[in-house]
Design an enzyme around this catalytic site. Sequence first.
Site, PDB file in Angstrom:
ATOM      1  N   LYS A 195      -1.073  -1.486  -4.771  1.00 53.63           N
ATOM      2  CA  LYS A 195      -2.178  -0.594  -4.455  1.00 53.63           C
ATOM      3  C   LYS A 195      -3.354  -0.918  -5.366  1.00 53.63           C
ATOM      4  CE  LYS A 195      -3.505   4.246  -4.248  1.00 53.63           C
ATOM      5  NZ  LYS A 195      -3.062   5.639  -4.278  1.00 53.63           N
ATOM      6  N   LYS A 248      -1.969  -1.870   0.089  1.00 53.39           N
ATOM      7  CA  LYS A 248      -3.048  -0.923   0.356  1.00 53.39           C
ATOM      8  C   LYS A 248      -4.238  -1.244  -0.514  1.00 53.39           C
ATOM      9  CE  LYS A 248      -4.031   3.886  -0.312  1.00 53.39           C
ATOM     10  NZ  LYS A 248      -3.655   5.092  -0.950  1.00 53.39           N
TER      11      LYS A 248
HETATM   12  C1  PBG Z   1      -3.283   9.255  -3.681  1.00 55.43           C
HETATM   13  C2  PBG Z   1      -3.653   8.476  -2.491  1.00 55.43           C
HETATM   14  C3  PBG Z   1      -4.900   7.909  -2.154  1.00 55.43           C
HETATM   15  C4  PBG Z   1      -4.753   7.355  -0.888  1.00 55.43           C
HETATM   16  C5  PBG Z   1      -3.428   7.554  -0.512  1.00 55.43           C
HETATM   17  N1  PBG Z   1      -2.767   8.226  -1.512  1.00 55.43           N
HETATM   18  C6  PBG Z   1      -6.196   7.937  -2.844  1.00 55.43           C
HETATM   19  C7  PBG Z   1      -6.396   7.306  -4.139  1.00 55.43           C
HETATM   20  O1  PBG Z   1      -5.530   6.627  -4.701  1.00 55.43           O
HETATM   21  O2  PBG Z   1      -7.487   7.511  -4.656  1.00 55.43           O
HETATM   22  C8  PBG Z   1      -5.841   6.683  -0.090  1.00 55.43           C
HETATM   23  C9  PBG Z   1      -5.693   6.759   1.376  1.00 55.43           C
HETATM   24  C10 PBG Z   1      -6.908   6.416   2.156  1.00 55.43           C
HETATM   25  O3  PBG Z   1      -7.984   6.073   1.621  1.00 55.43           O
HETATM   26  O4  PBG Z   1      -6.818   6.524   3.385  1.00 55.43           O
HETATM   27  N2  PBG Z   1      -2.959   8.543  -4.805  1.00 55.43           N
HETATM   28 ZN    ZN Z   2      -2.952   9.852  -6.696  1.00 56.39          ZN
END
Ligand code: PBG
Ligand code: ZN
Length: 324
Positions: A195, A248
């Site tokens: 991520k 992601k």
């Molecule tokens: C929480 C989380 C996020 C997303 C999924 N889980 C946001 C982040 O890490 O700031 C993003 C999902 C999206 O942008 O569609 N940690």
């Molecule tokens: Zn988070």
Amino acid sequence: MYFPRYRARRTRKNENLRRMVRENHLRVEDLIYPMFSAFGENIKKEIPSMPGIYQLSIENLVEDAREAYELGIPAVLLFGIPEHKDPLGKDAYSDEGIIQRTVRALKEELPELTVITDVCMCEYTDHGHCGVIKDGDVDNDSTLELLAAEALSHAQAGADIVAPSDMMDGRISALREMLDDNDFSYVPIMSYAVKYASAYYGPFRDAADSTPQFGDRRSYQMDPANRREAIREAQLDVDECADFLMVKPALAYMDIIRDIKERFDLPLAAYNVSGEYSMVKAAAEKGWIDHDRVVMETLTGLKRAGADLILTYHAKEAARLLQE
Ligand code: PBG
Ligand code: ZN
């Protein structure tokens, strides 16, 4: 093979030939629909930067999930918007928390639907970070305890799969141990293994009301410039016994999807995140692109890159297009 004996265009001549030589297929089974559960009643609040996506109170969320399920979508991913936030994000691991209540309602009304819960602290903390703050940064090891408690509490409410998105080190082990010690050995973990610290999450943070109140997430999420590090992150989660891996965001990281697919044999998910969705919607609203074709091309492209599963806000639209 050389021109003019060989002509690549021969097998593109008509739709039947094209169908016969098509290499990748998007199926409705591949789709996971992310949803936002909001505290309260009678709430159906559209997210301005994500047309067609809503914060929904539980009864409305169940109806939207039913629609998705009836379209053939096998699973939803839940995010919660709690009534109160505090430094330790207590709602995240409370029996009466927003996600726990949503999961119970979904399992009651739609027992066959697979319910995946996002396991993280940022929606529940008043500072908006993904864990406990110590000395101005997120403290890894004390956060693990909260995440494990959160995952357990989701499983107790009936979650079918837990999906940690926090990017703490050691979280898969921490969750696995907690679940196994409490008779949830059969609840799989879908790890947000790779991520990145991405600006593509912007619209999501409006949707989930989870913008960090200071700093950013770069001390725990990955640097977008790194490729080899993605392999190391995925390897750790494989070793800690994750059941699914995820990359992601998706579109700017298709090379990473391909790398992970080639190296690991776990089911692989790609998260087509909020900003990717918003860009398509905005361009379509301006009449600059053909919305439906761009959606299908994007999702098929993710399959071709190597994703087995796709988390996407387009899930219901794509399911309808697949029926045509
Ligand atoms: C929480 C989380 C996020 C997303 C999924 N889980 C946001 C982040 O890490 O700031 C993003 C999902 C999206 O942008 O569609 N940690
Ligand atoms: Zn988070």
